[in-house]
Scaffold this motif. Sequence first.
Motif, PDB file in Angstrom:
ATOM      1  N   ASP A 297      42.120  52.951  48.596  1.00  0.00           N
ATOM      2  CA  ASP A 297      41.807  52.049  49.780  1.00  0.00           C
ATOM      3  C   ASP A 297      41.045  50.804  49.622  1.00  0.00           C
ATOM      4  N   THR A 298      41.401  50.216  48.294  1.00  0.00           N
ATOM      5  CA  THR A 298      40.596  48.941  47.741  1.00  0.00           C
ATOM      6  C   THR A 298      41.156  47.938  48.733  1.00  0.00           C
ATOM      7  N   SER A 299      40.328  46.828  49.075  1.00  0.00           N
ATOM      8  CA  SER A 299      40.828  45.904  49.885  1.00  0.00           C
ATOM      9  C   SER A 299      41.356  44.850  49.101  1.00  0.00           C
ATOM     10  N   LEU A 300      42.313  44.225  49.773  1.00  0.00           N
ATOM     11  CA  LEU A 300      43.179  43.102  49.138  1.00  0.00           C
ATOM     12  C   LEU A 300      42.421  42.043  48.342  1.00  0.00           C
ATOM     13  N   THR A 301      41.357  41.583  48.969  1.00  0.00           N
ATOM     14  CA  THR A 301      40.480  40.507  48.559  1.00  0.00           C
ATOM     15  C   THR A 301      39.781  41.312  47.381  1.00  0.00           C
ATOM     16  N   VAL A 302      39.168  42.248  47.101  1.00  0.00           N
ATOM     17  CA  VAL A 302      38.876  42.543  45.947  1.00  0.00           C
ATOM     18  C   VAL A 302      39.813  42.918  44.701  1.00  0.00           C
ATOM     19  N   PHE A 303      40.768  43.234  45.172  1.00  0.00           N
ATOM     20  CA  PHE A 303      41.940  43.378  44.420  1.00  0.00           C
ATOM     21  C   PHE A 303      42.316  41.932  43.447  1.00  0.00           C
ATOM     22  N   VAL A 304      42.697  41.146  44.470  1.00  0.00           N
ATOM     23  CA  VAL A 304      43.015  39.786  43.970  1.00  0.00           C
ATOM     24  C   VAL A 304      42.003  39.197  43.142  1.00  0.00           C
ATOM     25  N   SER A 305      40.590  39.379  43.600  1.00  0.00           N
ATOM     26  CA  SER A 305      39.473  38.793  42.832  1.00  0.00           C
ATOM     27  C   SER A 305      39.389  39.549  41.380  1.00  0.00           C
ATOM     28  N   LEU A 306      39.669  40.670  41.152  1.00  0.00           N
ATOM     29  CA  LEU A 306      39.434  41.447  40.037  1.00  0.00           C
ATOM     30  C   LEU A 306      40.922  40.914  39.061  1.00  0.00           C
ATOM     31  N   ILE A 307      42.024  40.795  39.796  1.00  0.00           N
ATOM     32  CA  ILE A 307      43.185  40.299  39.058  1.00  0.00           C
ATOM     33  C   ILE A 307      42.548  38.795  38.703  1.00  0.00           C
ATOM     34  N   ILE A 308      42.350  38.059  39.072  1.00  0.00           N
ATOM     35  CA  ILE A 308      42.059  36.708  38.847  1.00  0.00           C
ATOM     36  C   ILE A 308      41.006  36.689  37.627  1.00  0.00           C
ATOM     37  N   THR A 309      40.115  37.370  37.921  1.00  0.00           N
ATOM     38  CA  THR A 309      38.935  37.875  36.805  1.00  0.00           C
ATOM     39  C   THR A 309      39.583  38.158  35.363  1.00  0.00           C
ATOM     40  N   ARG A 310      40.486  39.213  35.682  1.00  0.00           N
ATOM     41  CA  ARG A 310      41.051  39.699  34.479  1.00  0.00           C
ATOM     42  C   ARG A 310      42.055  38.659  33.588  1.00  0.00           C
ATOM     43  N   LEU A 311      42.562  37.864  34.482  1.00  0.00           N
ATOM     44  CA  LEU A 311      43.496  36.846  33.755  1.00  0.00           C
ATOM     45  C   LEU A 311      42.706  35.825  33.117  1.00  0.00           C
ATOM     46  N   PHE A 312      41.564  35.159  33.745  1.00  0.00           N
ATOM     47  CA  PHE A 312      40.747  34.266  33.137  1.00  0.00           C
ATOM     48  C   PHE A 312      39.912  34.574  31.834  1.00  0.00           C
ATOM     49  N   GLY A 314      41.041  37.227  30.126  1.00  0.00           N
ATOM     50  CA  GLY A 314      41.935  37.620  28.974  1.00  0.00           C
ATOM     51  C   GLY A 314      42.564  36.164  28.397  1.00  0.00           C
ATOM     52  N   ALA A 315      42.672  35.199  29.209  1.00  0.00           N
ATOM     53  CA  ALA A 315      43.292  34.011  28.660  1.00  0.00           C
ATOM     54  C   ALA A 315      42.241  33.445  27.785  1.00  0.00           C
ATOM     55  N   VAL A 316      40.834  33.470  28.098  1.00  0.00           N
ATOM     56  CA  VAL A 316      40.081  32.796  27.303  1.00  0.00           C
ATOM     57  C   VAL A 316      39.802  33.399  25.689  1.00  0.00           C
ATOM     58  N   VAL A 317      39.971  34.877  25.966  1.00  0.00           N
ATOM     59  CA  VAL A 317      39.754  35.302  25.035  1.00  0.00           C
ATOM     60  C   VAL A 317      41.100  35.509  23.880  1.00  0.00           C
ATOM     61  N   ILE A 318      42.322  35.483  24.502  1.00  0.00           N
ATOM     62  CA  ILE A 318      43.434  35.325  23.767  1.00  0.00           C
ATOM     63  C   ILE A 318      43.719  33.708  23.249  1.00  0.00           C
ATOM     64  N   PHE A 319      43.094  32.998  23.932  1.00  0.00           N
ATOM     65  CA  PHE A 319      43.487  31.500  23.334  1.00  0.00           C
ATOM     66  C   PHE A 319      42.588  31.478  22.336  1.00  0.00           C
ATOM     67  N   TYR A 437      49.650  42.756  20.356  1.00  0.00           N
ATOM     68  CA  TYR A 437      48.943  44.004  20.012  1.00  0.00           C
ATOM     69  C   TYR A 437      47.772  44.062  20.452  1.00  0.00           C
ATOM     70  N   PHE A 438      47.185  42.803  20.313  1.00  0.00           N
ATOM     71  CA  PHE A 438      45.527  42.497  20.694  1.00  0.00           C
ATOM     72  C   PHE A 438      45.401  42.551  22.351  1.00  0.00           C
ATOM     73  N   ALA A 439      46.338  41.684  22.939  1.00  0.00           N
ATOM     74  CA  ALA A 439      46.545  41.665  24.279  1.00  0.00           C
ATOM     75  C   ALA A 439      46.632  42.801  25.043  1.00  0.00           C
ATOM     76  N   LEU A 440      47.409  43.867  24.421  1.00  0.00           N
ATOM     77  CA  LEU A 440      47.851  45.232  25.298  1.00  0.00           C
ATOM     78  C   LEU A 440      46.895  46.442  24.822  1.00  0.00           C
ATOM     79  N   GLU A 441      46.210  46.295  23.589  1.00  0.00           N
ATOM     80  CA  GLU A 441      45.307  47.281  23.184  1.00  0.00           C
ATOM     81  C   GLU A 441      43.979  47.033  23.068  1.00  0.00           C
TER      82      GLU A 441
END
Length: 452
Positions: A297-312, A314-319, A437-441
């Motif tokens: 029952d998670t709202s779409l807004t919460v899901f999208v915000s969490l996705i964007i946060t993860r990508l941001f 994760g991208a900074v850490v991986i870079f 390996y780092f990105a997935l584990e």
Amino acid sequence: MTSRLHTSNSSDDSDGGNTDSCKSEDQNVFVHAPIDNLGVPGRWLRHKLLDGILVGSPVLTTIQKYRTPTRTSVMKMISFLGTEDFYTVLFLLLSWGLDARLGRLFGILMGIGFYFAGVLKASLRLPRPEWPYIKPEEKAYDWALPSHHSLLGTILPWYIWVYITVHFNFTPTQLPVMFVLIALWSFSVMFSRLYLGVHSPADIVSGGIIGVIVLSMWVQLDDIVDSFISEQSFEAVLQTVLLMVVLLYLHPKCDPGNPSYTDNCCLAGVVTGLIAARNQRSRLLGFPSLKETLPADTSLTVFVSLIITRLFVGAVVIFVVRTIMKMITLHLTKIAFRMLGLRYYNSSAYMEAGLTMFKHYTKNFKLTPIEMKKASDKEDIDDCSSSDGSYSAPLIECKYFYSDAIKISNDKEICYTTDSWDLVVPTKCIVYFLLTYFALEIVPQLFIYLGI
């Protein structure tokens, strides 16, 4: 305009060695390809494919008439949707956010697609559209047929479509919408390459045909592959490493600065790291995606915000990690080469210096003749003829350098010789293995710790 497919006169590198001597720039020489070694059938096929490339020139010149700055900017953005940079982001989005299993199968298929396209390009060595009649809107450093964008634009979008129709529950309204989006993604990427003048219709069509064949085989094998890499045994990882070594060894050699081989080194590292991460993790199910862990029952807004946060995050850490890994690995690779007494160069620096071969067709671009001449027929035979008296077309590896390469030969990492090793090859294999390996584990554990 004079073709850049010419040779330089002579050179010396910083170690006192020299490259193969080549003839003057106005001497026409043949562009040899590995498929020529098959004899008359191989050379005949190459000539016919070149005819197919050139016959599409009127189509490209017609499209070229309708270019505008705005349309060109849009087409460049669409073309980006078919690059490894975009597919890497999508791979991480799928793995971290939507469906971990789809993410890892998508990553493996991406590696397969890159390998097939790279091997065929390097085997055929066929040029891009004719210069100067077709003016490209972006630089392209590898050979033309088949198109990477076309092959990957066939297998990756349409694999997502096949996967979601089997594993996701879409409504009768949602399903056709998804189909239209996938179709637009796939076909617009292909058309963008025609618009930008970097591929002929033959390149696009051949990439699409090969992509359909690869995809049809993959959908029969994806469950078997996923079952294999999910077995928690060191033997599976070792077999993967050995397979990647064999595939890279079988890959035809590329001219210096051509990204085809090094791109496949990246993808070999990605696939190996992906399989190692899946195979060796302590939990059999691994780290599920965000969608698989959130309440229904998670709202779409919460899901999208969490996705964007993860990508941001994760991208900074991986870079940061990638920058550190690349610097350390490149330095250690140089030390290893020096200890082994190996001559080396850096293909990335070579390409950035503008020394890579010009890959568009010109009047001086000549394929190896279908019927081979004898050494007694002096016409069009140069210093690379074989010593036994039979004709041997000059190898691409010892020809066609920009003459500017000699002027900067005091830069060890740019000066290429036929016996030098590419620093980028082991560096990218190692870095992208560790990074995947780092990105997935490791990164998913960071997400859990941060509560995202």
